[in-house]
Design an enzyme around this catalytic site. Sequence first.
Site, PDB file in Angstrom:
ATOM      1  N   CYS A 320       0.809  -1.212   0.000  1.00  0.00           N
ATOM      2  CA  CYS A 320       0.000   0.000   0.000  1.00  0.00           C
ATOM      3  C   CYS A 320       0.847   1.267   0.000  1.00  0.00           C
ATOM      4  O   CYS A 320       0.324   2.352  -0.166  1.00  0.00           O
ATOM      5  CB  CYS A 320      -0.916   0.009   1.217  1.00  0.00           C
ATOM      6  N   THR A 321       2.138   1.135   0.224  1.00  0.00           N
ATOM      7  CA  THR A 321       3.011   2.302   0.186  1.00  0.00           C
ATOM      8  C   THR A 321       3.938   2.258  -1.012  1.00  0.00           C
ATOM      9  O   THR A 321       4.829   3.082  -1.141  1.00  0.00           O
ATOM     10  CB  THR A 321       3.878   2.375   1.451  1.00  0.00           C
TER      11      THR A 321
END
Length: 458
Positions: A320-321
Amino acid sequence: MSYFDAASSAPLHPVARQALQASLDEGWADPARLYREGRRARLLLDAAREAAADAVGCRPDELVFTSSGTRAVHSGTAGALAGRRRVGRHLIVSAVEHSSVLHSAEAHEGDGGTVTEVAVDRGGAVDPEAYAASLRADTALACLQSANHEVGTEQPVTRVAEVCRAAGVPLLVDAAQSLPWGRVEGDWSLLTGSAHKWGGPAGVGLLVVRKGVRFAAQGPVDERESGRAAGFENIPAIVAAAASLRAVRAEAAAEGARLRELTERIRARVPELVPDVEVVGDPVRRLPHLVTFSCLYVDGETVLHELDRAGFSVSSGSSCTSSTLTPSHVLRAMGVVSEGNVRVSLPFGADEADVERFLDVLPGVVRGVRETLGAPVAGGDGAAEAVTVDALGMACPLPVIELAKAIGRVRVGGTVTVLADDEVAAVDIPAWCWTQGQEYVGERPADHGVAYVVRRSS
């Protein structure tokens, strides 16, 4: 601001700053020239090489300085493979190597070579016997990091080196993360490091090639650095790198014990303070300053942003990053939860009060993100035999959140099928089952995406 990302890049050590400033006045000339300024620059370069070699545990003439740790890996891998081309073109790497090693492996494979990737256990460590089983008559080189950059697990380098040495295969060790803490033990053949990992300036790497190792430098070469690192040496930065390595080594025993106590505190207290957290990496054989954990049901990018707003700089292996939105290859290889992943790597001198404040802030940050995403409440006495959840088009961590909501709707022994087209689901759904004590049945192709099947066990 509390900087907790030393594994990415450590703050410049005060000794490095002093050495850099001093050598700017003395080390600007060409060290290959015989006039006074050149001789002075050569003395600085030779002294830095001797200091770095002493820290590594090699001969000065075995060590060259490169433009980065990544360049050292690329040059070392390519040169060792080329030097043993008559033996064969087989390369062995672990599944959790730094991207620089894996990119070298990809290039080798693209050039017609073969690569074997050795799996790791759930703690992130390789089995030396797996390296032994991967060795072949045409194996030219094996690579193994000394310690993992994402979870801190130390690898059994000594045992793997013994296995490789017995087979006559050189072992290249990426020691970027462990060099600040001590020498790499074992009968390794090549070693690489990166100055900005130990508080030196960025743009300086080192490559060690033991005497007797067949090595053929690739690409255009010149007379500098034994022909293994072309280009004019950045002597002020090299001097600062060597000085800071010596300085951190002098502090390593005491500082390592202090930082280990702080990371042990984080390892123990985070699961107590935040529910549904998995602390990953080997709990014992690990770097003293690094701890990594994954929080279920949160968006890793949002967690990092919220921690940044609260004054903490941390890193993450969460998909997600990532700009590619794919899970960390390290976490994938370990089979652990990748969503909501947080890596805390404390720099030398990290303040205990900052660690305590981090532990105070973290629960509220995670709780707030979970509430925003609609994270599930545990439990449920459902009676359904089977439930299908449509999570198509949903990104990490929403497919796992929908699975967690649905598991309470089926009876014990019933199944939940999650339809998802997010690549991360292939990692996080099996990992969720492991952490929650549910059975991961498997996956199958669906009309759109993949169907992941989970059986309720409790």
